[in-house]
Enzyme design. Sequence first.
Site, PDB file in Angstrom:
ATOM      1  CG  ASP A  79     -18.978  -4.844 -12.185  1.00 34.05           C
ATOM      2  OD1 ASP A  79     -19.036  -5.025 -10.954  1.00 34.05           O
ATOM      3  OD2 ASP A  79     -18.537  -3.791 -12.679  1.00 34.05           O
TER       4      ASP A  79
HETATM    5  C1  NOJ Z   1     -19.149  -2.664  -9.269  1.00 30.77           C
HETATM    6  C2  NOJ Z   1     -17.852  -2.161  -9.815  1.00 30.77           C
HETATM    7  O1  NOJ Z   1     -17.992  -1.845 -11.185  1.00 30.77           O
HETATM    8  C3  NOJ Z   1     -16.710  -3.150  -9.662  1.00 30.77           C
HETATM    9  O2  NOJ Z   1     -15.533  -2.553 -10.085  1.00 30.77           O
HETATM   10  C4  NOJ Z   1     -16.622  -3.627  -8.242  1.00 30.77           C
HETATM   11  O3  NOJ Z   1     -15.541  -4.524  -8.103  1.00 30.77           O
HETATM   12  C5  NOJ Z   1     -17.933  -4.283  -7.866  1.00 30.77           C
HETATM   13  N1  NOJ Z   1     -19.005  -3.314  -7.983  1.00 30.77           N
HETATM   14  C6  NOJ Z   1     -17.893  -4.864  -6.475  1.00 30.77           C
HETATM   15  O4  NOJ Z   1     -17.863  -3.874  -5.543  1.00 30.77           O
END
Ligand code: NOJ
Length: 747
Positions: free
Chosen positions: A282
């Site tokens: 993530d």
């Molecule tokens: C953080 C989020 O938790 C995730 O779900 C997302 O895909 C990413 N940021 C990218 O935006």
Amino acid sequence: MIFFRLLLLVLTVSPYIIFAQSSELDKRVDSVLRLMTLEEKVGQLHQLSSDFVATGPITKDGDKQDRVRQGKVGSYLNVTGAARTRSLQEIAMQSRLRIPLLFAQDVIHGYRTIFPIPLAEAASWDIAAMEQTARVAAIEAAASGIHWTFAPMVDIARDPRWGRVMEGAGEDSYLGSRIAAARVKGFQGKGIGSIDAVMACAKHFAAYGAAEGGRDYNTVDMSLRKLYEVYLPPFKAAKEAGVSSFMNSFNDLNGVPATGSSFLQRKLLKGDWTFKGIVVSDWGSIGEMVNHGYATDLKDAALIAMRAGSDIDMESRAYSAHLSQLIKEKKVDTALINDAVKRVLYKKFELGLFDDPYRFSDEKREQAVWNNTTHLQVAREMARKSIVLLKNEVVPAVNKPLLPLNKGDNKKIALVGPLVKAIGDNNGFWSYSWPDDSSRVVSLWQGVTNKLAGATSLTYAKGCDISGADTTGFASARQTATAADLIIVSVGESATMSGEAKSRSQLQLPGVQEQLVKEMVATGKPVVVLISAGRPLVFNWIADNVPAIVYTWWLGTQAGNAIADVLFGDYNPSGKLPITFPRNEGQIPIYYNYLSTGRPFKSDTDNTYVTAYTDLPNSPRYVFGYGLSYTSFQYGAVQLNTNTLSKDQKLQAKITVTNTGKYAGEEVVQLYMQDVVASIVRPVRELKAFEKVLLKPGESREITFTLDARDLSFYNDNLELVAEPGTFHLYIGGNSQATQKASFTLL
Ligand code: NOJ
């Protein structure tokens, strides 16, 4: 001559086309891998965000494009549009090996056409419809140069304080698994490589939805049995549906950050489940292991994450800064890097990018897809199906339920509330791709106006803002309402109140909105309340005092039309809650399939020495699976094909459902099961099957559910999936309190 020109073209586009005849993808991947320097390999594992949109804490550093030119970036997120993706890809094509970039995006509930938020769609319990909206989202995204969506989010969520409940399918593993598989299929269409498909991503692996206190990014501590039984099934379902990638999560699970968890990523996912696709971290989650106190510095974090099986580093810059050195120091085995790089290259080949890196970045196609109005019809259909009718009481004046309203009545309707004319708030969180594309969004005001086409007089008063304490608008709202025959009040959350990093400790309607509703009720006119939100809210006074309540979530581009369809009876609501609505925050976590206790709750009035609150009934405000229709359904007796079942036999449970009302309507027939005595304490009941049926007034339908030993099994203390002999109860009905019951014994 033409042939030679074509050949020349093909060879200039890609040096790898000569492998195109090879039937073996492996050979093509290996052929590229062999040409790569260590730096180029590390580049494939480095994912950057664009500077156009940020979906996380942005790091400003250096010349990103130059890094692409040097072959040091493998993928991007947040680059939208055919033109932008094409121009970045052109830079990637200047790199030594001309390895194409992957473009990823959070296409969570639509790309250009915004569909209801995932939690709202889950309320439709219409699996085919959810596959279809994911399909349309993929068609639009793929035509804009996007190869990869970071969806579906398949986290089970039992805590509405957590802002990201809006992004998943709710609290139930069975419903969540069915939806996870459907969304993966929808996004990936006929398979990645099809020009209208995008890679799907099951996230966040794992247990992110169980953050302590419902606070985003918080710690998770749970037994492995619960993990296997409740939180993992939707991920497994996504894997089985062929999902191309997984994203790990920000949380630690039992003390180990998921991003650094070999157990989750190497043993479970890539080992036991034999997952061959990409695991992406993530945003910044590799670097955040330093904050967790699990890694000493960014280099240590890179080491831990790579060993644990995180293939791509999104935005931590840990791999780009340290992986080469870690290999040189022999701390990371080259085989691990090669495996991660191969996973990325495989997908690039499967997408057809080595053959034509620009195949998804075609502005003409993008334009044609954007103008496709059938997508709006899909959005309207899905939005109608997502709406949940919570209450619809008989109003003495007319001696019938308040809804549906009659289009033909030449009455005056007052539309009151801060969300009546809302545009962006209908789209909700995770619809940032086209912030300026508001012309397509149909507000409630517009939807009702379209519906009535001037036949009824409509008036409007905002009353108050969504948040804040200002009540100065109440006077004019009162005036508008008093002059009308009926009041429709539209209240709820703004689009940024539920979503990532949007946890709330209090779930009441924000600001003075409940007060506004009280003012409207005080006029003595009939009141319909529409609640638009990304999560279950707490609204007890409204639930007790307003005759008609419609939960509309955030419904997207076609919100206003869909709500008007329901209000005026052109669509009979059929939504059922995919998540329990609590009476207040003190009941959280609250979910229907809790484990049997030694001192079971008896009734809301008798709480002596049983599991109960002394100041609050145990029951939630609205139970899982609940939702009303304009018609009524009656359930016959449950009939089983046998009362004793052997493990290789199938159980058939039949029930007849009759539409006993005046409207044609859809009912979600739900089957729940209880394993009465087992080697592990079992839930009081669990959803095991459901079917959505459309019945005309007076029509009956016999529904047959078929269960086998797998449906009766659970993870025992040794984490083995077992079906234990003994008695089981089945309950079938229209919500999780279903009372039609039958029992059988598993031999
Ligand atoms: C953080 C989020 O938790 C995730 O779900 C997302 O895909 C990413 N940021 C990218 O935006």
